[in-house]
Design a protein around this motif. Structure first.
Motif, PDB file in Angstrom:
ATOM      1  N   LEU A 266      -3.184  -1.414  -3.706  1.00  0.00           N
ATOM      2  CA  LEU A 266      -3.908  -1.612  -2.166  1.00  0.00           C
ATOM      3  C   LEU A 266      -2.906  -1.528  -1.133  1.00  0.00           C
ATOM      4  O   LEU A 266      -3.044  -1.080  -0.010  1.00  0.00           O
ATOM      5  CB  LEU A 266      -4.637  -2.685  -2.199  1.00  0.00           C
ATOM      6  N   GLY A 267      -1.620  -2.325  -1.362  1.00  0.00           N
ATOM      7  CA  GLY A 267      -0.658  -2.345  -0.310  1.00  0.00           C
ATOM      8  C   GLY A 267      -0.030  -0.949  -0.037  1.00  0.00           C
ATOM      9  O   GLY A 267      -0.016  -0.413   1.099  1.00  0.00           O
ATOM     10  N   ARG A 268      -0.113   0.082  -0.869  1.00  0.00           N
ATOM     11  CA  ARG A 268       0.195   1.332  -0.677  1.00  0.00           C
ATOM     12  C   ARG A 268      -0.650   2.051   0.053  1.00  0.00           C
ATOM     13  O   ARG A 268      -0.576   2.770   1.103  1.00  0.00           O
ATOM     14  CB  ARG A 268       0.672   2.090  -1.918  1.00  0.00           C
ATOM     15  N   TYR A 269      -2.092   1.836  -0.408  1.00  0.00           N
ATOM     16  CA  TYR A 269      -3.004   2.326   0.551  1.00  0.00           C
ATOM     17  C   TYR A 269      -3.043   2.008   1.947  1.00  0.00           C
ATOM     18  O   TYR A 269      -3.391   2.782   2.964  1.00  0.00           O
ATOM     19  CB  TYR A 269      -4.547   2.241  -0.273  1.00  0.00           C
ATOM     20  N   ARG A 270      -2.999   0.743   1.952  1.00  0.00           N
ATOM     21  CA  ARG A 270      -2.923   0.218   3.282  1.00  0.00           C
ATOM     22  C   ARG A 270      -1.850   0.683   4.311  1.00  0.00           C
ATOM     23  O   ARG A 270      -1.790   1.017   5.356  1.00  0.00           O
ATOM     24  CB  ARG A 270      -2.872  -1.271   3.333  1.00  0.00           C
ATOM     25  N   ALA A 271      -0.716   0.978   3.606  1.00  0.00           N
ATOM     26  CA  ALA A 271       0.509   1.394   4.373  1.00  0.00           C
ATOM     27  C   ALA A 271       0.221   2.653   4.823  1.00  0.00           C
ATOM     28  O   ALA A 271       0.812   3.105   5.879  1.00  0.00           O
ATOM     29  CB  ALA A 271       1.787   1.437   3.540  1.00  0.00           C
ATOM     30  N   GLN A 272      -0.525   3.476   4.131  1.00  0.00           N
ATOM     31  CA  GLN A 272      -0.479   4.925   4.509  1.00  0.00           C
ATOM     32  C   GLN A 272      -1.639   4.861   5.359  1.00  0.00           C
ATOM     33  O   GLN A 272      -2.288   6.090   5.781  1.00  0.00           O
ATOM     34  CB  GLN A 272      -0.926   5.664   3.112  1.00  0.00           C
ATOM     35  N   GLY A 273      -2.339   3.680   5.741  1.00  0.00           N
ATOM     36  CA  GLY A 273      -3.696   3.982   6.505  1.00  0.00           C
ATOM     37  C   GLY A 273      -4.867   4.266   5.781  1.00  0.00           C
ATOM     38  O   GLY A 273      -5.751   5.107   6.432  1.00  0.00           O
ATOM     39  N   LEU A 274      -5.069   4.720   4.283  1.00  0.00           N
ATOM     40  CA  LEU A 274      -6.054   5.041   3.668  1.00  0.00           C
ATOM     41  C   LEU A 274      -7.241   4.105   3.794  1.00  0.00           C
ATOM     42  O   LEU A 274      -8.396   4.556   3.586  1.00  0.00           O
ATOM     43  CB  LEU A 274      -5.622   5.555   2.412  1.00  0.00           C
ATOM     44  N   ILE A 275      -7.001   2.934   3.821  1.00  0.00           N
ATOM     45  CA  ILE A 275      -7.911   1.775   3.629  1.00  0.00           C
ATOM     46  C   ILE A 275      -7.533   0.826   4.709  1.00  0.00           C
ATOM     47  O   ILE A 275      -6.516   0.465   4.945  1.00  0.00           O
ATOM     48  CB  ILE A 275      -8.046   1.043   2.208  1.00  0.00           C
TER      49      ILE A 275
END
Length: 132
Positions: A123-132
């Protein structure tokens, strides 16, 4: 009487109304399941390295992750002696002295405890990429 009116504009544009959020959450959910399964595959392999006395490499090479319907499955590819190694075969104790290694069952219990952390990291990676 004190109070206020609330009006929600459901015709606005954005990730919730155009479907991007739903697609991102679906992709995240699928990715979490896959990453947890991959971690399980690694854990099974590590456990087999500890317990197998004379490994040929064949059994370990058959351990894999595949999609099975709506989920991922970690399995041994149907190797004929897999149930015997796991301890669920008809030729395990009391028929023979070998009770089995319980590799998949033990790994599943450990993996269930690690899954939330894997999901948080992803989730941290998805947030950092702006996907979520």
């Amino acid at each position: 009487m004190p109070g206020f009116d609330v009006r929600v504009n459901t015709h606005s544009r954005g990730p919730w109304t155009d479907g991007r959020a739903g697609r991102a959450l679906h992709a995240y959910s699928d990715d979490v399941e896959y990453q947890v399964a991959r971690r399980g595959e690694q854990m099974v392999d590590a456990r087999l390295r500890q317990v197998l006395r004379h490994p040929t490499g064949y059994y370990q090479s058959r351990i894999s992750v595949d999609r099975a319907g709506d989920r991922y499955k970690v399995h041994d590819g149907g190797v004929i002696y897999g149930p015997w190694l796991e301890g669920t075969g008809s030729r395990n104790a009391p028929v023979t002295r070998f009770p089995g290694y319980f590799t998949f069952r033990r790994t599943k219990a450990l993996l269930d405890r690690q899954a939330p952390q894997i999901a948080r990291e992803l989730l941290g990676r998805y947030r950092a990429q702006g996907l979520i």
